[in-house]
Structure formats: structure tokens, C-alpha cells
Design an enzyme around this catalytic site. Structure first.
Site, PDB file in Angstrom:
ATOM      1  N   GLU A  22       4.149  -5.352  12.060  1.00 13.22           N
ATOM      2  CA  GLU A  22       3.225  -4.211  11.955  1.00 13.22           C
ATOM      3  C   GLU A  22       2.060  -4.653  11.083  1.00 13.22           C
ATOM      4  O   GLU A  22       2.226  -4.856   9.880  1.00 13.22           O
ATOM      5  CB  GLU A  22       3.938  -3.003  11.361  1.00 13.22           C
ATOM      6  CG  GLU A  22       5.049  -2.549  12.283  1.00 13.22           C
ATOM      7  CD  GLU A  22       5.523  -1.139  12.043  1.00 13.22           C
ATOM      8  OE1 GLU A  22       4.866  -0.389  11.298  1.00 13.22           O
ATOM      9  OE2 GLU A  22       6.572  -0.796  12.608  1.00 13.22           O
ATOM     10  N   LEU A  23       0.897  -4.798  11.705  1.00 18.38           N
ATOM     11  CA  LEU A  23      -0.195  -5.523  11.034  1.00 18.38           C
ATOM     12  C   LEU A  23      -1.407  -4.623  10.821  1.00 18.38           C
ATOM     13  O   LEU A  23      -1.306  -3.410  10.791  1.00 18.38           O
ATOM     14  CB  LEU A  23      -0.505  -6.785  11.846  1.00 18.38           C
ATOM     15  CG  LEU A  23       0.746  -7.632  12.187  1.00 18.38           C
ATOM     16  CD1 LEU A  23       0.390  -8.821  13.049  1.00 18.38           C
ATOM     17  CD2 LEU A  23       1.484  -8.070  10.921  1.00 18.38           C
ATOM     18  N   ASN A  25       0.799  -1.238   0.000  1.00 21.10           N
ATOM     19  CA  ASN A  25       0.000   0.000   0.000  1.00 21.10           C
ATOM     20  C   ASN A  25       0.827   1.281   0.000  1.00 21.10           C
ATOM     21  O   ASN A  25       0.427   2.259  -0.619  1.00 21.10           O
ATOM     22  CB  ASN A  25      -1.017  -0.016   1.153  1.00 21.10           C
ATOM     23  CG  ASN A  25      -0.365  -0.114   2.508  1.00 21.10           C
ATOM     24  OD1 ASN A  25       0.701  -0.712   2.661  1.00 21.10           O
ATOM     25  ND2 ASN A  25      -0.993   0.465   3.498  1.00 21.10           N
ATOM     26  N   GLU A  76     -10.710  -5.560   8.754  1.00 20.38           N
ATOM     27  CA  GLU A  76     -10.191  -4.541   7.851  1.00 20.38           C
ATOM     28  C   GLU A  76     -10.788  -4.749   6.460  1.00 20.38           C
ATOM     29  O   GLU A  76     -10.612  -5.815   5.871  1.00 20.38           O
ATOM     30  CB  GLU A  76      -8.681  -4.766   7.760  1.00 20.38           C
ATOM     31  CG  GLU A  76      -7.871  -3.542   7.842  1.00 20.38           C
ATOM     32  CD  GLU A  76      -6.383  -3.833   7.689  1.00 20.38           C
ATOM     33  OE1 GLU A  76      -5.978  -4.968   7.382  1.00 20.38           O
ATOM     34  OE2 GLU A  76      -5.634  -2.889   7.879  1.00 20.38           O
ATOM     35  N   GLY A 136       2.276  -6.114   7.183  1.00 21.98           N
ATOM     36  CA  GLY A 136       1.297  -6.781   6.326  1.00 21.98           C
ATOM     37  C   GLY A 136       0.033  -7.054   7.109  1.00 21.98           C
ATOM     38  O   GLY A 136      -0.201  -6.475   8.179  1.00 21.98           O
ATOM     39  N   SER A 137      -0.768  -7.951   6.586  1.00 25.13           N
ATOM     40  CA  SER A 137      -2.063  -8.221   7.220  1.00 25.13           C
ATOM     41  C   SER A 137      -1.861  -9.064   8.485  1.00 25.13           C
ATOM     42  O   SER A 137      -0.832  -9.733   8.653  1.00 25.13           O
ATOM     43  CB  SER A 137      -2.963  -8.966   6.231  1.00 25.13           C
ATOM     44  OG  SER A 137      -2.358 -10.196   5.911  1.00 25.13           O
ATOM     45  N   LYS A 143      11.946  -8.801   0.858  1.00 26.53           N
ATOM     46  CA  LYS A 143      10.947  -9.507   0.044  1.00 26.53           C
ATOM     47  C   LYS A 143       9.731  -8.581  -0.034  1.00 26.53           C
ATOM     48  O   LYS A 143       8.897  -8.557   0.863  1.00 26.53           O
ATOM     49  CB  LYS A 143      10.569 -10.826   0.722  1.00 26.53           C
ATOM     50  CG  LYS A 143      10.063 -11.912  -0.189  1.00 26.53           C
ATOM     51  CD  LYS A 143       8.903 -11.537  -1.082  1.00 26.53           C
ATOM     52  CE  LYS A 143       7.552 -11.665  -0.424  1.00 26.53           C
ATOM     53  NZ  LYS A 143       6.446 -11.118  -1.253  1.00 26.53           N
ATOM     54  N   PRO A 144       9.637  -7.796  -1.117  1.00 19.53           N
ATOM     55  CA  PRO A 144       8.510  -6.860  -1.222  1.00 19.53           C
ATOM     56  C   PRO A 144       7.233  -7.587  -1.615  1.00 19.53           C
ATOM     57  O   PRO A 144       7.254  -8.738  -2.054  1.00 19.53           O
ATOM     58  CB  PRO A 144       8.949  -5.919  -2.343  1.00 19.53           C
ATOM     59  CG  PRO A 144       9.837  -6.758  -3.205  1.00 19.53           C
ATOM     60  CD  PRO A 144      10.515  -7.757  -2.294  1.00 19.53           C
ATOM     61  N   CYS A 194      -3.278   1.310   6.692  1.00 19.09           N
ATOM     62  CA  CYS A 194      -3.501   0.522   7.907  1.00 19.09           C
ATOM     63  C   CYS A 194      -4.179   1.322   9.009  1.00 19.09           C
ATOM     64  O   CYS A 194      -4.901   0.769   9.828  1.00 19.09           O
ATOM     65  CB  CYS A 194      -2.167  -0.028   8.409  1.00 19.09           C
ATOM     66  SG  CYS A 194      -0.913   1.247   8.583  1.00 19.09           S
TER      67      CYS A 194
HETATM   68  P1  NAD Z   1      -0.119  -9.295   3.090  1.00 20.19           P
HETATM   69  O1  NAD Z   1      -0.160  -9.788   4.470  1.00 20.19           O
HETATM   70  O2  NAD Z   1      -0.947  -9.936   2.069  1.00 20.19           O
HETATM   71  O3  NAD Z   1       1.374  -9.328   2.527  1.00 20.19           O
HETATM   72  C1  NAD Z   1       2.434  -8.620   3.169  1.00 20.19           C
HETATM   73  C2  NAD Z   1       3.746  -9.263   2.751  1.00 20.19           C
HETATM   74  O4  NAD Z   1       3.837 -10.562   3.341  1.00 20.19           O
HETATM   75  C3  NAD Z   1       3.884  -9.472   1.248  1.00 20.19           C
HETATM   76  O5  NAD Z   1       5.202  -9.206   0.863  1.00 20.19           O
HETATM   77  C4  NAD Z   1       3.557 -10.954   1.090  1.00 20.19           C
HETATM   78  O6  NAD Z   1       4.117 -11.527  -0.059  1.00 20.19           O
HETATM   79  C5  NAD Z   1       4.176 -11.507   2.346  1.00 20.19           C
HETATM   80  N1  NAD Z   1       3.654 -12.812   2.773  1.00 20.19           N
HETATM   81  C6  NAD Z   1       2.400 -13.288   2.651  1.00 20.19           C
HETATM   82  N2  NAD Z   1       2.321 -14.529   3.184  1.00 20.19           N
HETATM   83  C7  NAD Z   1       3.542 -14.831   3.646  1.00 20.19           C
HETATM   84  C8  NAD Z   1       4.108 -15.972   4.300  1.00 20.19           C
HETATM   85  N3  NAD Z   1       3.381 -17.041   4.587  1.00 20.19           N
HETATM   86  N4  NAD Z   1       5.411 -15.939   4.644  1.00 20.19           N
HETATM   87  C9  NAD Z   1       6.155 -14.852   4.391  1.00 20.19           C
HETATM   88  N5  NAD Z   1       5.700 -13.760   3.759  1.00 20.19           N
HETATM   89  C10 NAD Z   1       4.401 -13.739   3.399  1.00 20.19           C
HETATM   90  O7  NAD Z   1      -0.429  -7.716   3.205  1.00 20.19           O
HETATM   91  P2  NAD Z   1      -0.704  -6.709   2.011  1.00 20.19           P
HETATM   92  O8  NAD Z   1      -2.048  -7.041   1.472  1.00 20.19           O
HETATM   93  O9  NAD Z   1       0.466  -6.630   1.112  1.00 20.19           O
HETATM   94  O10 NAD Z   1      -0.761  -5.318   2.800  1.00 20.19           O
HETATM   95  C11 NAD Z   1      -1.905  -4.822   3.421  1.00 20.19           C
HETATM   96  C12 NAD Z   1      -1.898  -5.148   4.886  1.00 20.19           C
HETATM   97  O11 NAD Z   1      -0.754  -4.555   5.509  1.00 20.19           O
HETATM   98  C13 NAD Z   1      -3.094  -4.554   5.605  1.00 20.19           C
HETATM   99  O12 NAD Z   1      -3.582  -5.487   6.523  1.00 20.19           O
HETATM  100  C14 NAD Z   1      -2.508  -3.333   6.319  1.00 20.19           C
HETATM  101  O13 NAD Z   1      -3.238  -2.932   7.461  1.00 20.19           O
HETATM  102  C15 NAD Z   1      -1.154  -3.835   6.671  1.00 20.19           C
HETATM  103  N6  NAD Z   1      -0.265  -2.706   6.914  1.00 20.19           N
HETATM  104  C16 NAD Z   1       0.103  -2.445   8.204  1.00 20.19           C
HETATM  105  C17 NAD Z   1       0.900  -1.332   8.484  1.00 20.19           C
HETATM  106  C18 NAD Z   1       1.313  -0.981   9.891  1.00 20.19           C
HETATM  107  O14 NAD Z   1       2.126  -0.076  10.070  1.00 20.19           O
HETATM  108  N7  NAD Z   1       0.791  -1.646  10.907  1.00 20.19           N
HETATM  109  C19 NAD Z   1       1.332  -0.523   7.436  1.00 20.19           C
HETATM  110  C20 NAD Z   1       0.930  -0.837   6.137  1.00 20.19           C
HETATM  111  C21 NAD Z   1       0.139  -1.942   5.879  1.00 20.19           C
END
Ligand code: NAD
Length: 468
Positions: free
Chosen positions: A237-238, A139, A366, A215-216, A162-163, A271
Site C-alpha cells: 500500500e503505497l 503517518n 507526493e 509506505g512510499s 517492523k514499524p 496517503c
Molecule cells: P517509507 O517508505 O519511508 O517507510 C515505510 C516503512 O518502510 C518504514 O517502516 C521504513 O523503515 C521501511 N523501509 C524503508 N526502506 C526499507 C527497505 N529497503 N526495506 C524494508 N523496509 C524499508 O514511508 P513513510 O515515510 O514511513 O510513510 C509515508 C508513505 O507511506 C507515503 O508515501 C504514504 O503515501 C504512504 N502510505 C500509504 C498508505 C496506503 O494505504 N496506500 C497509507 C499510509 C501511508
């Protein structure tokens, strides 16, 4: 560098569906190669003087400032569906983060403490962890990645990044920036690929000492469980479900403008977006009328037009999830004040739900889209209870001019941050960003990151008869 097995995947533009590039689909062998390099890179990078690490990060900041538009602007717009305003904001924040982190290279402070044994002296020193596996979301693919990388680098760690599979091009451009600034090539690698393949390999690699994941929450739980079995340091950070409390002393029109900014920026793919709003009953009616007018006035045009407020969601799955949350809330009795449907392509109209059931997905989970839910409350205590009616706790906000009410709420809301007089989406390179509950663990920003990405070590020494 191609993936060892030659695999690739497409990167597409959410606004147009155009294929932007094919990038390597990294697997176990590629991750292993990057981590081995980072083990060597750690030695080279950590042995540099703090002033040299600081200088490299300052050069990166200057390069991002001078060349940020050329290096990142189009990629951010095309790859992540950012508006030009959001893309410029990410670049500016990247410069700020790199400068702020650079100073941290000199601040690996330790301490001493007294010993009852007069011949023994105790020191506590702070050391980097080693290889940090950085797993980032789509995002805010530049600024969040910068925050996740600049501080651990300042502390002397090496990185394998790993983006998100949605935004690898921005990460590759960021990696190039660091190399051009003089960070040794082995100290930073970017592996492009999917979470379950490349991400999982990275977090499970035996030589990775720390995992920094944004991530999520579902991903965070899976990654956290895997990391715990190996006793990795983890910073997670989720997701969030941030509440905005609108108190009765507020001008409802002003409050609605702030609320709209807090939820509709970047299509709600933030987030900290204020996806739940509790309004004191005295101003509920004028507030929802103003919010409806505000939402319906937002311009959703071309991403490169200055007046475009937001663009597409990242992909069709994200659109389907948002619409499903809306449908289920309406089935449960919520009213749609405005929106609730696709505007065009992957762009969803600004959507406001009134009174969704408290067990609905729209209220509890979310949506990560341009959707917020509004409920009326009788008083400040009920507003605080609404804010706390969530397993998440990333950020919250209170709109009031009454500081006592604001501070009272701030102390009682379970959240990593509470902002008074504005919405819940706030950043600052020095601030401890992070959440409680399902929003994660650990904090990033300023010296809080330094603490996360270093380990303390107690050293005691026999100083004989020297006074100490
Ligand atoms: P996501 O969880 O789908 O993916 C995040 C990252 O994790 C990606 O690079 C993905 O490839 C990787 N990933 C997924 N499964 C994995 C696994 N099993 N092992 C290792 N890596 C894995 O999240 P997204 O959809 O890219 O981003 C949106 C989410 O991020 C939302 O939930 C948002 O709230 C959260 N977010 C949180 C913050 C914060 O500061 N708390 C900031 C930005 C985004």
C-alpha cells in the site's frame, strides 16, 4: 528486549524536538530471533480454534476501547505529531478494525466444485500463509498498523512487525495490547530499527512467507523487487496523488471546506489526501477565494487543543521536501494562492498552488505535506483527464450532487477508490483499501484482507462409490 549488539536510537517529538525514548536498534540477529519465534508462534496460533482467535482479537478491541486513551493517546500526540482529535480518531478506528477483523477468523471459507470423475471429490480450502513481515509507516502509526496486523492474525498467521523508525513507541504499545489480550507472545514480535537494516533483513528472511508494507512508492518498489526474487506474497500500500474534482453544480464555499479537510488533515501526511484539485471554470474564482479564506482560518496551535487542525510534519527532511516542491512549482510558473512557508518549527502553513506545471514535482509527486494544487477545467471530461494525469491511483473524489456525473467520473478514473460528495481521504474497516499504478498492489480490509493473507489449496479425494 535490547538489540543483540546493544545499539539504540532516539525517538523525538516533532512538535518540540524533545527526546521521548531510546529504543533498540535491531539488526539481522534480532530479526532472525523474532522470525524464528514467529515460526513457532504460527503453529500455536493457527492451531487455536477460530473462536479462540476471534476472542483474542475481541479482547484486544475491548482493551483498546477501555484503555486506549491511557495506552496510546500521549504517545500518538508526542511521537507522531498527531492532534488530539486525530489521535482519538486513530484509537476509535483501531477498536473498529480489531472487532471487524475478529469476525474474519470464522470466515476462512472454501468451496467444492464438480468432477467429471464420479469417484473423485474436489475441495478448495483456505489456509494462512505463515509468518507475515509487517512494515509500517509513521503517518497513522496505530490505526494503519492495526489494519495491517489484525486481519492476518484473524486468518491464523503470525507476525513480525517492523514499524517506522519515527514511531516505534506506538507499535510497541500496540504489541503489548495484543499480548495482554492473549495473543501468544511468539505469534507477534515488534523489531524496532531502520528500513535499510532491520526492514531489509525482515523482508529477505527465508522464513517470512508474506510481506505487508505500507509506505512510499520508492520503498514499495525496492521491497517488491526483493520479495519477487523469493516469490513472496506481497501486499503493498503505497503513495498517492489523489484528485478532487469540483463540478459546477457545487456550492463553492461548501466545496472549499470539504477540500480543505481533504488536504490539510494531519498536515497533508495522508496517503489519500486530495493534493490535486480540478474545478470547473464556472465556479473556479469563488472556489479559490473560499479555499484561501478557509486555509487562512485554520488554527495551528498546541496539539492538545481541540481546535488545532494540524501540527508539525514528522521531521526537517519532510519540511524541506515540501518547500522544495513549492519552490520548483513557483519557478515553473505556479502562483501561490496562500501559504508556501513555515509557520513555526516543523509546521508548514496551509498552502495552495494555482496552475503548477504538469511536469512539476508538486503536481506529479507526493509532497506529503499541507500543499494542494488547483487547476481550472472546461468540463467533466477534462476533469477526469486531470484526475488520470498521474501514475498513482489510490483514491479520488468528485464533488457534485449530480449522481450521474459522479458515477460517470467514478467509472472512468483509474483509482482504487472514488468517493462522490466528499473528499478523497476515507476509511472503512470493511472496504478494499489499495491502489492501482504506483499506489501499490493488493487490497486490505474485511474479507479482502483474508484473501490476501491466505492461500487456497485444492484437495481431491477418491470417494469410491459414494455419491458426491
Ligand atoms: P517509507 O517508505 O519511508 O517507510 C515505510 C516503512 O518502510 C518504514 O517502516 C521504513 O523503515 C521501511 N523501509 C524503508 N526502506 C526499507 C527497505 N529497503 N526495506 C524494508 N523496509 C524499508 O514511508 P513513510 O515515510 O514511513 O510513510 C509515508 C508513505 O507511506 C507515503 O508515501 C504514504 O503515501 C504512504 N502510505 C500509504 C498508505 C496506503 O494505504 N496506500 C497509507 C499510509 C501511508
Amino acid at each position: 528486549m535490547p538489540a543483540a549488539n546493544g545499539g539504540t536510537f532516539e525517538v523525538t517529538a516533532p512538535a518540540t524536538g524533545a527526546v521521548l525514548a531510546q529504543v533498540p536498534r535491531a539488526g539481522a540477529g534480532d530479526v532472525d530471533c523474532a522470525v524464528r519465534a514467529a515460526v513457532r508462534g504460527f503453529e500455536a496460533w493457527y492451531r487455536l480454534r477460530p473462536a479462540e482467535r476471534e476472542a483474542a482479537l475481541l479482547r484486544a478491541a475491548s482493551l483498546a476501547e477501555a484503555e486506549g486513551q491511557a495506552r496510546f493517546l500521549d504517545t500518538l500526540i508526542d511521537e507522531s505529531g498527531s492532534t488530539i482529535t486525530k489521535a482519538r480518531g486513530e484509537i476509535a478506528y483501531t477498536v473498529d478494525l480489531l472487532r471487524t477483523a475478529a469476525g474474519e477468523a470464522r470466515r476462512l471459507y472454501g468451496e467444492t466444485f464438480p468432477n467429471d470423475d464420479p469417484h473423485r471429490m474436489s475441495l478448495v480450502i483456505r489456509e494462512p500463509l505463515g509468518v507475515v513481515g509487517v512494515v509500517s509507516p509513521y503517518n497513522a502509526p496505530l490505526s494503519l498498523l492495526t489494519k495491517m496486523c489484525a486481519f492476518p492474525l484473524a486468518a491464523g498467521n503470525s507476525l513480525v512487525i517492523k514499524p517506522s523508525e519515527e514511531t516505534p513507541l506506538t507499535a510497541l504499545a500496540f504489541g503489548r495490547l495484543l499480548l495482554d489480550a492473549g495473543v501468544p507472545p511468539e505469534a507477534v514480535s515488534v523489531v524496532t530499527g531502520f528500513g535499510a537494516e532491520c526492514g531489509a533483513e525482515l523482508i529477505n528472511h527465508p522464513d517470512v512467507r508474506c510481506i505487508a508494507l505500507t509506505g512510499s512508492t520508492n520503498t514499495g518498489i525496492a521491497v517488491g523487487q526483493a520479495g519477487l526474487t523469493k516469490m513472496r506474497r506481497m501486499q503493498l500500500e503505497l503513495g498517492g496523488k489523489s484528485a478532487l474534482l469540483v463540478l459546477k453544480d457545487m456550492d463553492p464555499v461548501k466545496a472549499a471546506k470539504i477540500a480543505a479537510q481533504g488536504i490539510f488533515t494531519h498536515s497533508g501526511q495522508i496517503c489519500m489526501a486530495n493534493s490535486r484539485i480540478a474545478v470547473e471554470r464556472e465556479i473556479y474564482q469563488p472556489f479559490i477565494e473560499a479555499l484561501k479564506a478557509e486555509a487562512e482560518s485554520l488554527y495551528l496551535g498546541d496539539l492538545r487543543e481541540e481546535r488545532t487542525v494540524y501540527g508539525p510534519l514528522i521531521n526537517a527532511r519532510a519540511v524541506e521536501k515540501v518547500l522544495e516542491h513549492v519552490r520548483a512549482a513557483v519557478d515553473g510558473g505556479a502562483k501561490i494562492l496562500t501559504g508556501g512557508e513555515i509557520y513555526k518549527g516543523l509546521v508548514v502553513k496551509p498552502t495552495v498552488l494555482l496552475d503548477p506545471p504538469r511536469d512539476s514535482l508538486a503536481w506529479r509527486e507526493e509532497s506529503f505535506g499541507p500543499v494542494t494544487s488547483v487547476v481550472a477545467v472546461d468540463d467533466l471530461q477534462e476533469a477526469i483527464d486531470v484526475a488520470n494525469d498521474s501514475e498513482y491511483g489510490l483514491s479520488a473524489a468528485v464533488l457534485t450532487s449530480n449522481l450521474q456525473w459522479g458515477l460517470h467520473a467514478a467509472r472512468r478514473i483509474a483509482s482504487g477508490a472514488v468517493h462522490i460528495g466528499t473528499h478523497s481521504f476515507q476509511s472503512n474497516a470493511l472496504a478494499p483499501i489499495g491502489g492501482v499504478g504506483l499506489s501499490g498492489m493488493g487490497r486490505s480490509g474485511g474479507h479482502y484482507s483474508t484473501e490476501e493473507f491466505t492461500e487456497v489449496k485444492w484437495i481431491s479425494v477418491d470417494v469410491g462409490s459414494l455419491p458426491c
